[in-house]
Design a protein around this motif. Structure first.
Motif, PDB file in Angstrom:
ATOM      1  N   HIS A   1       1.060   3.935   2.092  1.00  0.00           N
ATOM      2  CA  HIS A   1       1.365   4.690   3.316  1.00  0.00           C
ATOM      3  C   HIS A   1       2.842   5.102   3.306  1.00  0.00           C
TER       4      HIS A   1
ATOM      5  N   HIS B   1      -6.893  -2.573   6.435  1.00  0.00           N
ATOM      6  CA  HIS B   1      -5.975  -1.562   6.977  1.00  0.00           C
ATOM      7  C   HIS B   1      -6.148  -0.273   6.171  1.00  0.00           C
TER       8      HIS B   1
ATOM      9  N   ASP C   1       0.762  -4.333   5.963  1.00  0.00           N
ATOM     10  CA  ASP C   1       0.088  -3.911   7.198  1.00  0.00           C
ATOM     11  C   ASP C   1      -1.307  -4.521   7.316  1.00  0.00           C
TER      12      ASP C   1
ATOM     13  N   HIS D   1       5.945   2.981   3.760  1.00  0.00           N
ATOM     14  CA  HIS D   1       6.155   1.929   2.757  1.00  0.00           C
ATOM     15  C   HIS D   1       6.650   2.507   1.433  1.00  0.00           C
TER      16      HIS D   1
ATOM     17  N   HIS E   1       0.866  -1.174   0.000  1.00  0.00           N
ATOM     18  CA  HIS E   1       0.000   0.000   0.000  1.00  0.00           C
ATOM     19  C   HIS E   1       0.900   1.221   0.000  1.00  0.00           C
TER      20      HIS E   1
END
Ligand SMILES: [Zn+2]
Length: 280
Positions: A120, A199, A220, A123, A118
Motif C-alpha cells: 500500500h 487487510h 496493517d 508503506h 505490504h
C-alpha cells in the motif's frame, strides 16, 4: 543487542469505518460502500516505520509515504479512494530518508534490508530513499500491487521507482506460533516473517525475538491493538473471515509469550514501545 525504534513519518486521516468496520460479517464490497458513505473522519493516525537494530545489521519495516502526495496529479484523480477517503500529510523532512539521516544512519548504505508488510502507498512511498538496498516483500501481495484491482484499491504501482525489484517471499514452510508458515530474515532466526492475510492479499508481519520481549510488527494486519483484542476487522479487507482468523492468530501468539504488538497506524504504538507494555 536488539533494539526497536518507532519513527513517525507523517499522518494519515481516514474514515472511521476504514479503521474499524461496522461488523465482522459485512462483505468486502459492503465495507467499501460503508466507508464511502461514512461522513466521519478519524483523528490523524501516525504513519509509523520501525527500525530494528540487530547484530547482523539494521532492518527497516515499511518506508512510510512521501510528501509528493501533496502534488496535484500524484494521486490518480479518477479514484475517490485516494482523493476523498484518505488524506496523507507528509512534510519533506518527515520522510524516512531524512529522519534516518538525522539519526546518523545513511539510508542508502546503512540498512541491511527493507521489509514491506505490504505494498500500500503509505508503506512504499518512501522507497526512493533506498535505491541500493535489498527490499523484501510477499510474492502474493506484489502480484496484487501490480494488478488492476490493486490500482483501484490502495496501491500506486505507477509511482514505484524504476529500479524497484523486490526479493519476493513465498510462505510455504516452517509453521510457528500458530501461524501456517514463517520465513527467517536473520541467520540467528530472531527476526522472521509470518503471513497475516486479510487487510490485503499476502500481507505479512515481522516478529522480532528481542532481548527482553517479543515484538510483533503487525503492519496493517490491524490498525490498532484494541481491534486485535476485540477481534474487530477493518473496512479495507475483501476477505473478512481471513482477516478475523489473522486477528485471532495474533491474539493467541501475543497471549502465549510476552509480546509488544506494534501496528503501523496505532496512536499508542510509540507509548507501548517506550513503556514496554506487552499485550497480555
Ligand atoms: Zn494498508
Amino acid at each position: 543487542m536488539i533494539k526497536i525504534t518507532a519513527i513517525e513519518t507523517g499522518k494519515a486521516i481516514c474514515k472511521t469505518l476504514q479503521e474499524t468496520a461496522q461488523n465482522n460479517n459485512r462483505s468486502g464490497i459492503g465495507r467499501k460502500i460503508d466507508i464511502f458513505r461514512d461522513p466521519h473522519f478519524v483523528d490523524p493516525l501516525p504513519i509509523l516505520v520501525y527500525l530494528i537494530e540487530h547484530p547482523e545489521g539494521n532492518f527497516l519495516v515499511d518506508t512510510g509515504d512521501t510528501w509528493r502526495n501533496s502534488i496535484h496529479g500524484y494521486l490518480p484523480r479518477w479514484n475517490p479512494f485516494f482523493t476523498k477517503m484518505v488524506s496523507i500529510r507528509v512534510a519533506p523532512a518527515e520522510e524516512i530518508g531524512f529522519q534516518l539521516n538525522k539519526m546518523g544512519i545513511d539510508p542508502a548504505k546503512d540498512i541491511e534490508a527493507v521489509i514491506l508488510t505490504h505494498f500500500h502507498h503509505d508503506h512504499t512511498g518512501g522507497l526512493d530513499h533506498f535505491p541500493r538496498t535489498r527490499i523484501i516483500g510477499s510474492r502474493e501481495n506484489y502480484a496484487e500491487y501490480l494488478s488492476v484491482k490493486g490500482k483501484i484499491g490502495g496501491y500506486l504501482p505507477q509511482r514505484r521507482p524504476i529500479w524497484f525489484k523486490p526479493e519476493l517471499i513465498d510462505f510455504t514452510a516452517n509453521p510457528t506460533g500458530g501461524f501456517s508458515a514463517s520465513h527467517p530474515i536473520t541467520k540467528d532466526g530472531r527476526i522472521f516473517l509470518v503471513p497475516t492475510q486479510g487487510h490485503c492479499t499476502g500481507h505479512l508481519s515481522v516478529v522480532v525475538r528481542g532481548d527482553d520481549f517479543t515484538y510483533f510488527l503487525a503492519g496493517d494486519a490491524s490498525y490498532n491493538e484494541e481491534n486485535i483484542r476485540n477481534e474487530k476487522t477493518d473496512g479495507v479487507t475483501f476477505k473478512p473471515d481471513v482477516a478475523l482468523a489473522t486477528l485471532k492468530n495474533i491474539k493467541s501468539f501475543a497471549t502465549n509469550e510476552p509480546t509488544i504488538v506494534l501496528p503501523c497506524h496505532d496512536r499508542n504504538s510509540m507509548t507501548r514501545l517506550a513503556n514496554k507494555q506487552t499485550f497480555a
